[in-house]
Design an enzyme around this catalytic site. Structure first.
Site, PDB file in Angstrom:
ATOM      1  N   GLY A 299       0.821  -1.199   0.000  1.00 46.41           N
ATOM      2  CA  GLY A 299       0.000   0.000   0.000  1.00 46.41           C
ATOM      3  C   GLY A 299       0.861   1.257   0.000  1.00 46.41           C
ATOM      4  O   GLY A 299       2.003   1.270  -0.464  1.00 46.41           O
ATOM      5  N   SER A 300       0.342   2.333   0.570  1.00 50.55           N
ATOM      6  CA  SER A 300       0.949   3.659   0.419  1.00 50.55           C
ATOM      7  C   SER A 300       2.320   3.823   1.049  1.00 50.55           C
ATOM      8  O   SER A 300       3.040   4.763   0.731  1.00 50.55           O
ATOM      9  CB  SER A 300       0.004   4.725   0.993  1.00 50.55           C
ATOM     10  N   VAL A 301       2.727   2.905   1.948  1.00 50.13           N
ATOM     11  CA  VAL A 301       4.079   2.990   2.491  1.00 50.13           C
ATOM     12  C   VAL A 301       5.112   2.852   1.369  1.00 50.13           C
ATOM     13  O   VAL A 301       6.244   3.329   1.469  1.00 50.13           O
ATOM     14  CB  VAL A 301       4.285   1.913   3.591  1.00 50.13           C
TER      15      VAL A 301
END
Length: 571
Positions: A299-301
């Site tokens: 995801g956004s990490v």
């Protein structure tokens, strides 16, 4: 006078007799040749075995140790323990019913089960291992005929569940399984010795006979990079978070970004290495170490990788602007931001702080798929890190020609690509230390024969991004904590850099709308990092976003570490 016919018959009889004697002689010679030449080695060995006694001297398995941060004293977390076991010689038991009843009362085992054990063989039937002192004493006092007590060596883990998935365990045959015990089994196990001595025909050793001794070589001791104090806190905080959010599980890694030494590595649920045999077959997955063997879509990490690629390739700058319209259609499929928000005109720093999906898609359009892919590979994704742990996963990275433009666009915000927690911690370490990819590792040194140190050397893998890029990206990650979704990682007096990630979980078709994985990776102090922390919480039941699951855990662990390492505040 005998007739001619009778004479002929007599001659034939003599001829047959001589032929029989000849054939018998030949057979005797063949038999003697077989016994004295062909089977010479076998009979020689048999004669030797009747004249010599031979014993195998077992080596002691090496210990696994951790070093105290302040005193540098070594403490064992895996060692050997002598425990008694009871077995029977069924052929010597006079009254099986009575013997089984007495053993049942002492050992708290059903009488019928003990009677079944008696059928395992006439000369040896093990009844119970790892006797308590009380059980041993009771058996010896009972003086049951055919019942014997002997000592065995067992692996013992004094900390119980602590570090179990890093350590693994040792099975009944003395073989390391999973974790450090498996990876370094050949070093830990040592080499058995041999004693060989003469004995008389009755089997009694000859006191002044010829003897030969090859002493056993005990296994080497291993000193881990793990800090026990940090490991205890990490496992406690992780367990609390998983139970609080009723999550499927979670993982935490604490690493020194400057050399790749793993200071703590924890997963939950876990198990007790002393009681591995009690783990239900349906739960054998707990033997694996998800920090190393578990793949997930981050995801956004993952936006820190996309941002690093854009900055280092010169395609963007932190204050470059981009106008977010809230959606973008690629190959007939629409991409939106989380919660379908629209942000309008934003800088690249704001893209990271507010975790804007369309911002990273914009960066991809600026640099192209080939450059993006090259940085993914530079960061060591899609291949094993080489950490000294078994069953490490590769992750899955697609080359530009393997998937379409839409898929590559989703990769910029960590969907459609899979990595492992240890890979993500290594990526964050490269940003923290000025752009160098380090080798994550768990072994600090090997103690040869328990004393001679062999310090393990780990080289930098290479420069991934420039120091200037790492510095700029660090400043942007500070904004994530101070102004973005990582606000719960803030610690008064310190600069913290980090990035959140809330990933959808792949299903048979598409993604499961009811499942997410929350993660947060960061380092502190941001401008002079001493540690990297990765926190991952799998499928929480009460909240969706990482800022409510993973980030608070990071904050608690980071606060402890800053105090533990006595790092003074900078502001």
């Amino acid at each position: 006078m005998a007739s001619y016919k009778e004479t002929l018959i007599q001659k034939r009889r003599i001829l047959y007799l001589l032929l029989g004697v000849f054939l018998t002689t030949i057979l005797v010679f063949i038999r003697l040749f077989y016994l004295q030449v062909v089977r010479h080695k076998d009979f020689s060995a048999l004669a030797t075995s009747q004249h010599w006694t031979r014993s195998t001297l077992l080596a002691k398995r090496g210990q696994i140790l951790v070093e105290d941060y302040y005193t540098h004293e070594l403490y064992p977390i895996a060692l050997n323990q002598a425990l008694d076991m009871v077995f029977v010689v069924p052929a010597e038991i006079e009254d099986r019913e009575e013997t089984a009843l007495r053993l049942s009362e002492i050992l708290n085992i059903e009488k019928e089960k003990i009677l079944e054990m008696f059928e395992l063989g006439p000369y040896y039937a093990p009844i119970k291992h790892k006797l308590t002192e009380e059980e041993t004493k009771a058996i010896e006092e009972a003086k049951l005929k055919g019942v014997m007590v002997t000592s065995e060596q067992w692996r013992y883990y004094p900390e119980g569940e602590l570090l179990s998935q890093v350590l693994g365990f040792v099975d009944r045959d003395g073989n390391g399984k999973y974790g450090i015990e498996e990876v370094y089994n050949n070093i830990l196990v040592g080499k058995s010795g041999v004693f060989k001595g003469e004995k008389d025909p009755s089997g009694i050793p000859i006191v002044f006979g010829e003897n030969f001794l090859e002493p056993p070589k005990d296994g080497d001791n291993l000193v881990l990079t793990i800090n026990r104090d940090i490991q205890l806190i990490v496992e406690q905080k992780l367990k609390e978070a998983v139970e609080k959010h009723r999550a499927d599980g979670g993982s935490v890694i604490v690493m020194d970004p400057n050399n790749g030494a793993v200071l703590a590595m924890a997963n939950y649920p876990t198990f007790d290495s002393n009681k591995y045999e009690e783990v239900n077959q349906d739960s054998y997955y707990v033997f694996n170490n998800p920090c190393v063997a578990g793949e997930f879509e981050p995801g956004s990490v993952f936006k820190i990788v996309t941002m690093a690629a854009g900055l280092d390739s010169g395609k963007i700058e932190p204050e470059d602007t981009f106008y977010d319209t809230g959606s973008k259609t690629i190959n007939g499929r629409t991409i939106t931001n989380a919660n379908e928000k629209t942000y309008g005109k934003v800088t690249m720093t704001q893209v990271l702080a507010q975790s804007i999906n369309l911002g990273t898609v914009h960066i991809l359009s600026e640099m192209g798929k080939d450059i993006f892919y090259s940085y993914i590979k530079k960061f060591g994704l899609g291949v094993k890190t080489g950490i000294d742990a078994p069953y490490e996963a590769f992750g899955k990275v697609f080359e530009p020609h393997e998937v379409g433009d839409h898929h590559y666009a989703t990769m910029t915000f960590g969907q459609g690509i899979s990595i492992t927690p240890i890979q993500l911690a290594t990526v964050a370490s490269a940003i923290a230390n000025g752009g160098n990819l380090v080798q994550p590792h768990l072994i600090k040194k090997i103690l040869k024969e328990g004393k001679n140190e062999e310090v393990k050397e780990y080289n930098l893998i290479g420069q991934v991004i420039s120091p200037a890029t790492a510095a700029n990206l660090t400043k942007m990650m500070i904004k994530v904590v101070e102004e973005g979704h990582g606000y719960q990682a803030k610690i008064k007096g310190y600069k913290i850099a980090g990035k959140t990630g809330t990933a959808q979980v792949p299903a048979v078709s598409g993604y499961d709308p009811n499942k997410t994985i929350g993660s947060f990776v960061g380092f502190a102090p941001a401008l002079d990092p001493k540690f990297v922390i990765l926190v991952k919480i799998d499928v929480p039941r009460d909240v969706v976003w990482a800022e409510s699951t993973a980030v608070p855990v990071f904050g608690e662990i980071a606060d402890f570490l800053l105090k533990y390492f006595q790092i003074p505040p900078s502001e």
